[in-house]
Design a protein around this motif. Structure first.
Motif, PDB file in Angstrom:
ATOM      1  N   GLN A 160       0.559  -1.252   0.061  1.00  6.42           N
ATOM      2  CA  GLN A 160       0.167   0.015   0.107  1.00  6.42           C
ATOM      3  C   GLN A 160       0.851   1.222  -0.028  1.00  6.42           C
ATOM      4  O   GLN A 160       0.417   2.213  -0.482  1.00  6.42           O
ATOM      5  N   ARG A 161       2.238   1.126   0.495  1.00  4.26           N
ATOM      6  CA  ARG A 161       3.026   2.417   0.385  1.00  4.26           C
ATOM      7  C   ARG A 161       3.450   2.696  -0.974  1.00  4.26           C
ATOM      8  O   ARG A 161       3.622   3.645  -1.402  1.00  4.26           O
ATOM      9  N   SER A 169      10.177   0.700  -4.942  1.00  4.40           N
ATOM     10  CA  SER A 169      10.465  -0.824  -5.121  1.00  4.40           C
ATOM     11  C   SER A 169      10.188  -1.217  -3.694  1.00  4.40           C
ATOM     12  O   SER A 169      10.359  -0.686  -2.544  1.00  4.40           O
ATOM     13  N   ALA A 170      10.062  -2.618  -3.719  1.00  5.86           N
ATOM     14  CA  ALA A 170       9.739  -3.359  -2.283  1.00  5.86           C
ATOM     15  C   ALA A 170      10.839  -3.365  -1.400  1.00  5.86           C
ATOM     16  O   ALA A 170      10.743  -3.047  -0.266  1.00  5.86           O
ATOM     17  N   SER A 171      12.057  -3.747  -1.867  1.00  8.16           N
ATOM     18  CA  SER A 171      13.374  -3.767  -1.062  1.00  8.16           C
ATOM     19  C   SER A 171      13.743  -2.337  -0.443  1.00  8.16           C
ATOM     20  O   SER A 171      14.051  -2.249   0.769  1.00  8.16           O
ATOM     21  N   ASN A 172      13.263  -1.079  -1.098  1.00  7.43           N
ATOM     22  CA  ASN A 172      13.773  -0.011  -0.778  1.00  7.43           C
ATOM     23  C   ASN A 172      12.548   0.175   0.366  1.00  7.43           C
ATOM     24  O   ASN A 172      12.772   0.951   1.441  1.00  7.43           O
ATOM     25  N   ALA A 173      11.272  -0.112   0.223  1.00  7.20           N
ATOM     26  CA  ALA A 173      10.197   0.199   0.975  1.00  7.20           C
ATOM     27  C   ALA A 173      10.623  -0.437   2.278  1.00  7.20           C
ATOM     28  O   ALA A 173      10.295   0.096   3.566  1.00  7.20           O
ATOM     29  N   VAL A 174      10.847  -1.826   2.379  1.00  6.38           N
ATOM     30  CA  VAL A 174      11.196  -2.326   3.783  1.00  6.38           C
ATOM     31  C   VAL A 174      12.441  -1.652   4.472  1.00  6.38           C
ATOM     32  O   VAL A 174      12.384  -1.687   5.529  1.00  6.38           O
ATOM     33  N   HIS A 175      13.432  -1.400   3.537  1.00  3.15           N
ATOM     34  CA  HIS A 175      14.699  -0.604   4.053  1.00  3.15           C
ATOM     35  C   HIS A 175      14.293   0.642   5.071  1.00  3.15           C
ATOM     36  O   HIS A 175      14.654   0.960   6.236  1.00  3.15           O
ATOM     37  N   VAL A 176      13.669   1.223   4.409  1.00  5.82           N
ATOM     38  CA  VAL A 176      13.366   2.771   4.830  1.00  5.82           C
ATOM     39  C   VAL A 176      12.218   2.606   6.093  1.00  5.82           C
ATOM     40  O   VAL A 176      12.499   3.263   7.016  1.00  5.82           O
ATOM     41  N   ILE A 177      11.262   1.773   5.651  1.00  2.00           N
ATOM     42  CA  ILE A 177      10.262   1.614   7.084  1.00  2.00           C
ATOM     43  C   ILE A 177      10.980   1.164   8.166  1.00  2.00           C
ATOM     44  O   ILE A 177      10.472   1.580   9.313  1.00  2.00           O
ATOM     45  N   ALA A 178      11.946   0.085   8.109  1.00  7.54           N
ATOM     46  CA  ALA A 178      12.627  -0.596   9.099  1.00  7.54           C
ATOM     47  C   ALA A 178      13.507   0.482   9.854  1.00  7.54           C
ATOM     48  O   ALA A 178      13.411   0.403  11.105  1.00  7.54           O
ATOM     49  N   SER A 179      13.993   1.265   8.950  1.00 13.68           N
ATOM     50  CA  SER A 179      14.948   2.310   9.414  1.00 13.68           C
ATOM     51  C   SER A 179      14.648   3.684  10.286  1.00 13.68           C
ATOM     52  O   SER A 179      14.908   3.943  11.325  1.00 13.68           O
ATOM     53  N   LYS A 180      13.350   3.635   9.697  1.00 13.14           N
ATOM     54  CA  LYS A 180      12.634   5.091  10.072  1.00 13.14           C
ATOM     55  C   LYS A 180      11.624   4.734  11.302  1.00 13.14           C
ATOM     56  O   LYS A 180      11.363   5.505  12.124  1.00 13.14           O
ATOM     57  N   GLU A 181      10.891   3.621  11.158  1.00 12.54           N
ATOM     58  CA  GLU A 181       9.767   3.250  12.121  1.00 12.54           C
ATOM     59  C   GLU A 181      10.189   1.989  12.842  1.00 12.54           C
ATOM     60  O   GLU A 181       9.393   1.599  13.882  1.00 12.54           O
ATOM     61  N   PHE A 183      11.145  -2.148  13.471  1.00 10.16           N
ATOM     62  CA  PHE A 183      10.337  -3.426  12.844  1.00 10.16           C
ATOM     63  C   PHE A 183       8.870  -3.286  12.811  1.00 10.16           C
ATOM     64  O   PHE A 183       8.058  -3.829  12.099  1.00 10.16           O
ATOM     65  N   LYS A 184       8.448  -2.308  14.048  1.00 10.83           N
ATOM     66  CA  LYS A 184       7.070  -2.493  14.437  1.00 10.83           C
ATOM     67  C   LYS A 184       6.410  -1.689  12.956  1.00 10.83           C
ATOM     68  O   LYS A 184       5.163  -1.717  12.857  1.00 10.83           O
ATOM     69  N   GLY A 185       7.064  -0.860  12.296  1.00  7.09           N
ATOM     70  CA  GLY A 185       6.710  -0.120  11.373  1.00  7.09           C
ATOM     71  C   GLY A 185       5.955  -0.958  10.033  1.00  7.09           C
ATOM     72  O   GLY A 185       5.092  -0.799   9.375  1.00  7.09           O
ATOM     73  N   LEU A 186       6.698  -2.298  10.116  1.00 10.42           N
ATOM     74  CA  LEU A 186       6.116  -3.208   9.083  1.00 10.42           C
ATOM     75  C   LEU A 186       4.822  -3.787   9.477  1.00 10.42           C
ATOM     76  O   LEU A 186       4.286  -4.511   8.722  1.00 10.42           O
ATOM     77  N   TYR A 187       4.574  -3.620  10.609  1.00  9.07           N
ATOM     78  CA  TYR A 187       3.273  -4.302  11.285  1.00  9.07           C
ATOM     79  C   TYR A 187       2.429  -2.893  11.561  1.00  9.07           C
ATOM     80  O   TYR A 187       1.552  -3.089  12.493  1.00  9.07           O
ATOM     81  N   ALA A 188       2.687  -1.935  10.983  1.00  8.92           N
ATOM     82  CA  ALA A 188       1.711  -0.702  11.450  1.00  8.92           C
ATOM     83  C   ALA A 188       0.200  -1.162  10.844  1.00  8.92           C
ATOM     84  O   ALA A 188      -0.132  -1.782   9.862  1.00  8.92           O
ATOM     85  N   SER A 258       5.204   7.660   9.510  1.00 10.25           N
ATOM     86  CA  SER A 258       5.551   8.055  10.643  1.00 10.25           C
ATOM     87  C   SER A 258       5.104   9.492  11.208  1.00 10.25           C
ATOM     88  O   SER A 258       5.172   9.954  12.045  1.00 10.25           O
ATOM     89  N   ALA A 259       4.116   9.937  10.239  1.00 10.28           N
ATOM     90  CA  ALA A 259       3.250  11.113  10.512  1.00 10.28           C
ATOM     91  C   ALA A 259       2.342  10.888  11.590  1.00 10.28           C
ATOM     92  O   ALA A 259       2.064  11.831  12.495  1.00 10.28           O
ATOM     93  N   ASN A 260       2.038   9.788  11.894  1.00 11.42           N
ATOM     94  CA  ASN A 260       1.051   9.244  12.959  1.00 11.42           C
ATOM     95  C   ASN A 260      -0.147  10.265  13.160  1.00 11.42           C
ATOM     96  O   ASN A 260      -0.387  10.868  14.057  1.00 11.42           O
ATOM     97  N   GLN A 261      -0.863  10.229  11.887  1.00 14.29           N
ATOM     98  CA  GLN A 261      -1.932  11.109  12.071  1.00 14.29           C
ATOM     99  C   GLN A 261      -3.297  10.706  12.850  1.00 14.29           C
ATOM    100  O   GLN A 261      -4.007  11.377  13.533  1.00 14.29           O
ATOM    101  N   TYR A 262      -3.169   9.199  13.000  1.00 17.31           N
ATOM    102  CA  TYR A 262      -4.040   8.636  13.856  1.00 17.31           C
ATOM    103  C   TYR A 262      -3.431   7.959  14.904  1.00 17.31           C
ATOM    104  O   TYR A 262      -2.466   7.407  14.811  1.00 17.31           O
ATOM    105  N   LYS A 263      -3.945   8.038  16.245  1.00 15.73           N
ATOM    106  CA  LYS A 263      -3.371   7.506  17.404  1.00 15.73           C
ATOM    107  C   LYS A 263      -3.940   5.986  17.630  1.00 15.73           C
ATOM    108  O   LYS A 263      -3.198   5.272  18.256  1.00 15.73           O
ATOM    109  N   GLY A 264      -4.927   5.454  16.826  1.00 16.98           N
ATOM    110  CA  GLY A 264      -5.213   3.997  16.992  1.00 16.98           C
ATOM    111  C   GLY A 264      -6.658   3.938  16.250  1.00 16.98           C
ATOM    112  O   GLY A 264      -6.881   4.998  15.501  1.00 16.98           O
TER     113      GLY A 264
END
Length: 324
Positions: A160-161, A169-181, A183-188, A258-264
């Motif tokens: 979806q990202r 690319s999928a590899s870039n997405a995984v790398h950026v999400i994991a580095s910025k957010e 491991f839990k970013g992959l389970y957002a 990482s904007a976290n527009q919604y708290k839950g």
């Protein structure tokens, strides 16, 4: 003495016959118990479980890949509609963006789901009475969904990202999400994903299985591939419409980054209703119903075809050994 002797003989003969009949009943009961026990033991052999698991994995993986490849553009449009806030415009370019990376997750996720669903369903159908078969299907669908979610969620986040243009690319997405957010970013949106997918999987497979049972009973024969596909389309479309609000919430939580527009989940629902109105919870319902309806047709059609082919292939060596 004659009548007395006759009376004793009659009484003793009745006692003997009664004893014989009781023994017969006990023998029948023991035979019945042995029969059920032997069936149960044979069905619970590890080989049978592994076969059901293996065939489920093959059939599920095949069906999942075919559906995802065929309907990915519709899914992309649906995602962009749901992610757009207010009256944002929807881009119709790059509708296959992220397909390759998504298939890498869809194949094992679909295989795992059906691989868990099939043996769980068969086990539960033995435990529940026949009139509660729907409960067995609902439960098996939910358990399969929980198992598959471990792969589905990271795949869905990356997909979806990419669909919303955040990554190329999928590899870039995984790398950026994991580095910025992390491991839990992959389970957002994992909670909202389960909120959507557990009822979706349970309801869809329950509707499909129950209609098939009723149709087979009425037709008094096995269903062919087109009939399975039609039932799958109906089950998919109906379930897709019912769970659209849950899908909107899941999409918003997954693409926010990482904007976290919604708290839950609850904050997401309140914010959407407050800023965009209740109708925003039905965003993307048309492509979603179309996508899942067609997807259900293809998925269940391919699933049943693959299961049948595997069963035929398995029966051939048995038939040949009998002729030998």
């Amino acid at each position: 003495m004659g009548p007395f002797t006759l009376a004793v003989d009659t009484k003793s003969s009745s006692l003997v016959s009664s004893d014989v009949s009781n023994r017969k009943i006990k023998n029948l009961q023991l035979q019945t118990k042995k029969c059920f026990a032997s069936v149960s033991m044979e069905e619970e052999k590890p080989f049978d479980f592994l076969r059901i698991l293996f065939e489920g994995i093959i059939a599920g993986g095949t069906a999942g890949v075919v559906v995802e490849t065929a309907l990915y553009p519709i899914d992309t449009i649906k995602t962009r509609l749901q992610a757009a806030r207010g009256g944002g415009k929807i881009l119709l370019k790059g509708l296959y963006s992220g397909l390759a990376g998504n298939l890498a997750g869809v194949l094992p996720a679909s295989a795992l789901f059906v691989g868990v669903y099939e043996p769980t369903k068969q086990k539960l159908l033995k435990l529940f009475p026949e009139n509660l078969s729907a409960v067995a299907h609902l439960t098996a669908g939910a358990i399969g969904g929980i198992a598959a979610s471990l792969i589905r969620v990271p795949t869905e986040v990356v997909k979806q990202r990419m669909q919303t243009g955040q990554f190329t690319s999928a590899s870039n997405a995984v790398h950026v999400i994991a580095s910025k957010e992390g491991f839990k970013g992959l389970y957002a949106g994992y909670g909202s994903f389960l909120l959507r997918d557990l009822p979706f999987d349970a309801i869809q497979f329950c509707i499909y299985e129950q209609i098939r049972i009723g149709y087979k009973a009425a037709a008094r024969r096995d269903l062919n591939d087109p009939e399975n596909a039609i039932i799958g389309a109906f089950a998919g479309a109906l379930t897709g419409a019912i769970t659209t609000p849950l899908d909107v919430i899941k999409t918003r939580l997954m693409v926010q980054g990482s904007a976290n527009q919604y708290k839950g989940i609850f904050d997401c629902v309140q914010t959407i209703i407050r800023e965009e109105g209740p109708s925003a919870l039905l965003k993307g319902i048309q492509p979603r119903v179309l996508w899942i309806g067609i997807g259900g047709s293809i998925f269940f059609g391919v699933l049943e075809s693959t299961k049948r082919l595997l069963a035929e292939r398995r029966s051939k060596p048995t038939q040949q050994s009998k002729h030998d």
